[in-house]
Write a protein that holds these residues in place. Structure first.
Motif, PDB file in Angstrom:
ATOM      1  N   ALA A 188       0.839  -1.199   0.000  1.00 29.24           N
ATOM      2  CA  ALA A 188       0.000   0.000   0.000  1.00 29.24           C
ATOM      3  C   ALA A 188       0.870   1.244   0.000  1.00 29.24           C
ATOM      4  O   ALA A 188       0.610   2.211  -0.730  1.00 29.24           O
ATOM      5  N   SER A 233       3.941   1.491  -1.093  1.00 34.47           N
ATOM      6  CA  SER A 233       4.651   1.669  -2.358  1.00 34.47           C
ATOM      7  C   SER A 233       3.685   2.132  -3.443  1.00 34.47           C
ATOM      8  O   SER A 233       4.034   2.931  -4.305  1.00 34.47           O
ATOM      9  N   ARG A 234       2.412   1.649  -3.356  1.00 38.63           N
ATOM     10  CA  ARG A 234       1.422   2.115  -4.330  1.00 38.63           C
ATOM     11  C   ARG A 234       1.196   3.626  -4.175  1.00 38.63           C
ATOM     12  O   ARG A 234       1.151   4.363  -5.158  1.00 38.63           O
ATOM     13  N   ALA A 235       1.082   4.070  -2.899  1.00 35.83           N
ATOM     14  CA  ALA A 235       0.890   5.501  -2.671  1.00 35.83           C
ATOM     15  C   ALA A 235       2.086   6.285  -3.199  1.00 35.83           C
ATOM     16  O   ALA A 235       1.918   7.358  -3.798  1.00 35.83           O
ATOM     17  N   ARG A 236       3.295   5.716  -2.998  1.00 34.17           N
ATOM     18  CA  ARG A 236       4.487   6.426  -3.495  1.00 34.17           C
ATOM     19  C   ARG A 236       4.484   6.501  -5.019  1.00 34.17           C
ATOM     20  O   ARG A 236       4.854   7.511  -5.596  1.00 34.17           O
ATOM     21  N   VAL A 286       1.863   6.483  -7.007  1.00 35.36           N
ATOM     22  CA  VAL A 286       0.891   7.490  -7.451  1.00 35.36           C
ATOM     23  C   VAL A 286       1.435   8.892  -7.210  1.00 35.36           C
ATOM     24  O   VAL A 286       1.313   9.776  -8.071  1.00 35.36           O
ATOM     25  N   ASP A 334      -8.382   2.907  -8.450  1.00 31.99           N
ATOM     26  CA  ASP A 334      -7.034   2.568  -7.983  1.00 31.99           C
ATOM     27  C   ASP A 334      -6.382   3.753  -7.288  1.00 31.99           C
ATOM     28  O   ASP A 334      -5.754   3.627  -6.243  1.00 31.99           O
ATOM     29  N   ARG A 335      -6.528   4.919  -7.894  1.00 32.70           N
ATOM     30  CA  ARG A 335      -5.925   6.124  -7.322  1.00 32.70           C
ATOM     31  C   ARG A 335      -6.548   6.425  -5.961  1.00 32.70           C
ATOM     32  O   ARG A 335      -5.851   6.745  -4.997  1.00 32.70           O
ATOM     33  N   SER A 356      -5.306   4.108  -3.437  1.00 32.36           N
ATOM     34  CA  SER A 356      -3.900   4.343  -3.072  1.00 32.36           C
ATOM     35  C   SER A 356      -3.772   5.322  -1.913  1.00 32.36           C
ATOM     36  O   SER A 356      -2.768   5.334  -1.224  1.00 32.36           O
ATOM     37  N   SER A 392      -3.269  11.954   4.697  1.00 34.75           N
ATOM     38  CA  SER A 392      -2.571  10.979   3.853  1.00 34.75           C
ATOM     39  C   SER A 392      -2.277   9.734   4.665  1.00 34.75           C
ATOM     40  O   SER A 392      -1.973   9.836   5.852  1.00 34.75           O
TER      41      SER A 392
END
Lengths: 582, 165
Positions: free
Chosen positions: A377, A379-382, A384, A552-553, A556, A581
């Motif tokens: 999660a 890394s996905r946020a990073r 995006v 997806d966004r 994230s 965040s």
């Protein structure tokens, strides 16, 4: 299963044949059918109980004791035989089932004699029965008991005193030994904790039935082998007591097995999120041992710890307490401190150990997965966020580079146009004019493209202004209700903006709607966004990549996107975003 | 505009306005025009302000007209801003009561054009424009004013207020 392991099943036809032969002997004596049934049933119940135990727990010795008792049961029936030798044999060896039954009760539940006095009792029973057999074979049997036509054919003794004395001693000692069996089992039962008692209650019942039946038999009619009405009643009572006893032993042993599967069921039901404390409590309930505690191993401390992670010493040399260590590949996982009675069924302990190992394994896997999920999660946020930064950079590059250059070129062309002074051909003027027009359109297109990549106003003036601008540029009239006390973090603002943008794009492209509303309501914790239209409906996040990408966004940053779009009933896109965040 | 490439232009315009008042006219050319910025710029009430898309410079006649209006203490707002304001929520606002012609005249007023400029742009007579403005003000419930700038501010504020709430 090995071929030899199937051999006991051959005992089934043997037992039936044997019982049938015995019944044939009794039929010769013209017995009523109640007598025949009462005679044949206990033996078969004993054999069936033994075979049942064997089939479920072949290593338990109780099974062959009960099978032996069952076969021995029918020996007495051959007193009705026409063959004198057979009659004498039946007379001499008729009561031996008592040894096997008493032994089985003492050895319950695991098939081993645990105490010295139990072994003494078994040896006593053996000695008594052996003594009586010898006496019946070799001493003079008085004529009043010899209704079976028994006569001693080995020794020429005519005085029956010795024989009567042996029979009298046997009767009393035999009853005493059976009472001893009952007392031994009762003693074990009293000293046991709840789980032990639950297990031993079958043996206690069996021992009581056995002692009562034997005492009744010998107190009322030890010498009443001649069946009159009293003799028949004695037979009935005693025989059915044996059947009940055999049944109780089989059920008792199988119930132990049921406790085991109850433990496994319980652990499966606990699922993978059971903390050790809860697992320990559940095991304590399932095993009926309130004193049971589960101590997990702490690899960090190198010790066993309690449910508050305090190191504890395992109890050693405590009466009635036992410690079972649970390990995996040589590494300790946990220790189980419990009543020693649970040891009487090693299978039960094995089941518990397996269950605990499985549960703790699951727990560790769960923790690993959660850690990995958190990493994914993050890394996905990073990713995006990096994508957003890149979008901003591209937008700025277009703004500062290509667009400025296009405007400059268009301006130069316009200047050239004005400086032609009428001396150029009209064609040249037309070409220049068209070039400026094309460049203007290119500038507009580039502006829209840049805004689609990243809306400058979002970083300049915030989400509220950006949404106003977005709604203003929509070709459809859009109602905008927005309550946004504080500007959210940029990743969340971007998610909100692109969600509304994509939803509006879809409305314009597909929905065929007249009325569109964008509602944004935020409180301290969460921003709720709704884009509602009255169009055709039937939208699907899987059909196009647009909403999928938005979902997806949104995910994230820890938000959710829901789509309600029944056919012909409009579409509602609901987005919930956290205000901070992740 | 550097250094942050965001709203330095707007800030510079405000700084000039704060220091010199309406004595210096300002025409702000921007890559994007946003209604919110337009309303913010005009909020102080004084005239002499223009807010146009950067590529308007490619039409010299329009640009010089806009600069002249600003130089004379008037205003020049990019048609895109006005278009966006007018487009929103037409159905249930008094704007819905306007005819197409009145709407065009309202757009011209909001851009900051004089009656003559509107008449020239729409190829109609000054008289028609005057009649139109009267009807528009009545329909929207605004006070008619002689001053072009005050007129545009009233119209913009009205549009912004009615379209967002």
């Amino acid at each position: 299963m090995k071929p030899t392991a199937r051999l006991p099943w051959l005992l089934v036809p043997a037992a039936i044949t044997w019982a049938w032969l015995a019944t044939r002997q009794q039929q010769r004596a013209d017995r009523p059918w109640t007598f025949l049934v009462s005679d044949v049933v206990p033996g078969l119940v004993l054999i069936a109980a033994g075979l049942t135990i064997w089939s479920r727990r072949p290593q338990n010795r109780c099974w062959w004791l009960l099978v032996a008792a069952g076969f021995a049961w029918y020996v007495g029936d051959f007193l009705q035989s026409t063959n004198d030798d057979v009659v004498l044999g039946a007379f001499a060896f008729g009561g031996w089932y008592g040894l096997f039954v008493g032994w089985a009760v003492l050895a319950f539940p695991n098939g081993r004699l645990q105490h010295r006095h139990d072994r003494v009792l078994v040896v006593t029973l053996f000695a008594l029965l052996a003594g009586r057999s010898v006496s019946r074979l070799f001493l003079h049997v008085p004529p009043d008991v010899a209704g079976y036509g028994v006569q001693n054919r080995f020794l020429p003794i005519t005085d029956d005193r010795w024989w009567r004395m042996v029979e009298g001693v046997f009767a009393r000692a035999y009853v005493a030994a059976m009472v001893g069996v009952l007392m031994s089992v009762a003693h074990r039962w009293i000293r046991s904790s709840r789980p032990g008692r639950r297990m031993l209650s079958a043996a206690l019942f069996a021992a009581t039935a056995l002692a009562a039946a034997v005492a009744y038999e010998y107190a009322t009619g030890w010498n009443a082998e001649l069946p009159g009405a009293t003799g028949l009643r004695i037979f009935y009572v005693v025989w059915w007591a044996y059947a009940a006893m055999a049944f109780a032993l089989a059920v008792g042993l199988l119930r132990v097995r049921r406790t085991r599967s109850a433990v496994v069921d319980l652990v499966a039901e606990l699922g993978h999120d059971a903390p050790p404390a809860r697992l320990g409590d559940a095991l304590a309930r399932a095993l009926g041992d309130a004193s049971l505690t589960l101590l997990p191993w702490s690899a960090a401390a190198g010790r066993y710890v309690d449910d508050r992670a305090r190191p504890v010493e395992l109890p050693v040399d405590q009466p009635n307490r036992a410690v079972t260590r649970i390990e995996r590949r040589g590494e300790p996982i946990a220790a189980l401190v419990h009543d020693i009675a649970l040891r009487e069924d090693p299978g039960l302990i094995n089941a518990v150990v397996a269950a605990v190992r499985l549960t703790i394994d699951n727990e560790q896997l769960q923790a690993e997965i959660e850690t990995q999920l958190a990493e994914v999660a993050a890394s996905r946020a990073r990713i995006v966020a990096a994508g957003d930064a890149e979008r901003r950079r591209i937008e700025r590059d277009l703004h500062d580079g290509a667009q400025q250059r296009l405007v400059t070129i268009a301006l130069a062309l316009r200047l050239a146009e004005t400086r032609l002074d009428g001396d150029a051909s009209p064609g040249v003027r037309g070409v220049l004019s068209q070039a400026v027009k094309d460049l203007s359109e290119a500038i507009v297109e580039l502006r829209d493209l840049a805004r689609g990549i990243h809306p400058a106003i979002l970083s300049e003036s915030g989400l509220c202004a950006a949404l106003e601008s977005l709604v203003g540029r929509s070709p459809l009239p859009v109602r905008l209700d927005i309550v946004l006390p504080d500007e959210p973090p940029s990743a969340i603002a971007a998610a909100a903006y692109f969600a509304v943008s994509e939803a509006l794009t879809n409305v314009v492209k597909h929905a065929n709607a007249d009325d569109v509303t964008v509602r944004v309501i935020a409180n301290d914790a969460v921003i709720r966004i709704e884009v509602t239209d009255d169009g055709d409906g039937g939208a699907d996040t899987h059909a196009g990549s647009g909403l999928r990408g938005v979902a997806d966004r949104v995910a994230s940053v820890g938000g959710t996107l829901r789509l309600h779009s029944p056919a012909a009933s409009g579409t509602r896109v609901e987005v919930e975003l956290p205000c901070v965040s992740p | 505009m550097p250094p942050t490439h965001t709203v330095e232009g707007l800030q510079a315009a405000r700084a000039i306005r704060d220091e010199h008042g309406a004595a210096i006219g300002i025409v702000l050319l921007s890559q994007f025009v946003e209604t919110r910025h337009a309303v913010d710029l005009l909020a102080d009430g004084a005239g002499g302000l223009g807010y146009l898309l950067k590529d308007r410079i490619l039409d010299p006649a329009e640009l010089t007209d806009a600069i002249r209006r600003v130089g004379n203490g008037g205003s020049a707002i990019d048609p895109i801003v006005i278009e966006q304001l007018l487009k929103r929520r037409q159905t249930d606002s008094p704007l819905a009561a306007l005819t197409d012609r009145e709407r065009e005249v309202l757009a011209g007023m909001a851009e900051g054009r004089s009656n003559q400029s509107i008449a020239a742009k729409l190829h109609i007579s000054d008289k028609t424009v005057e009649a139109c403005t009267g009807r528009i003000f009545t329909k929207l419930g605004l006070e008619p004013g002689p001053d072009d700038h005050r007129r545009i501010r009233a119209v913009l504020t009205y549009l912004h207020a009615t379209t967002n709430h």
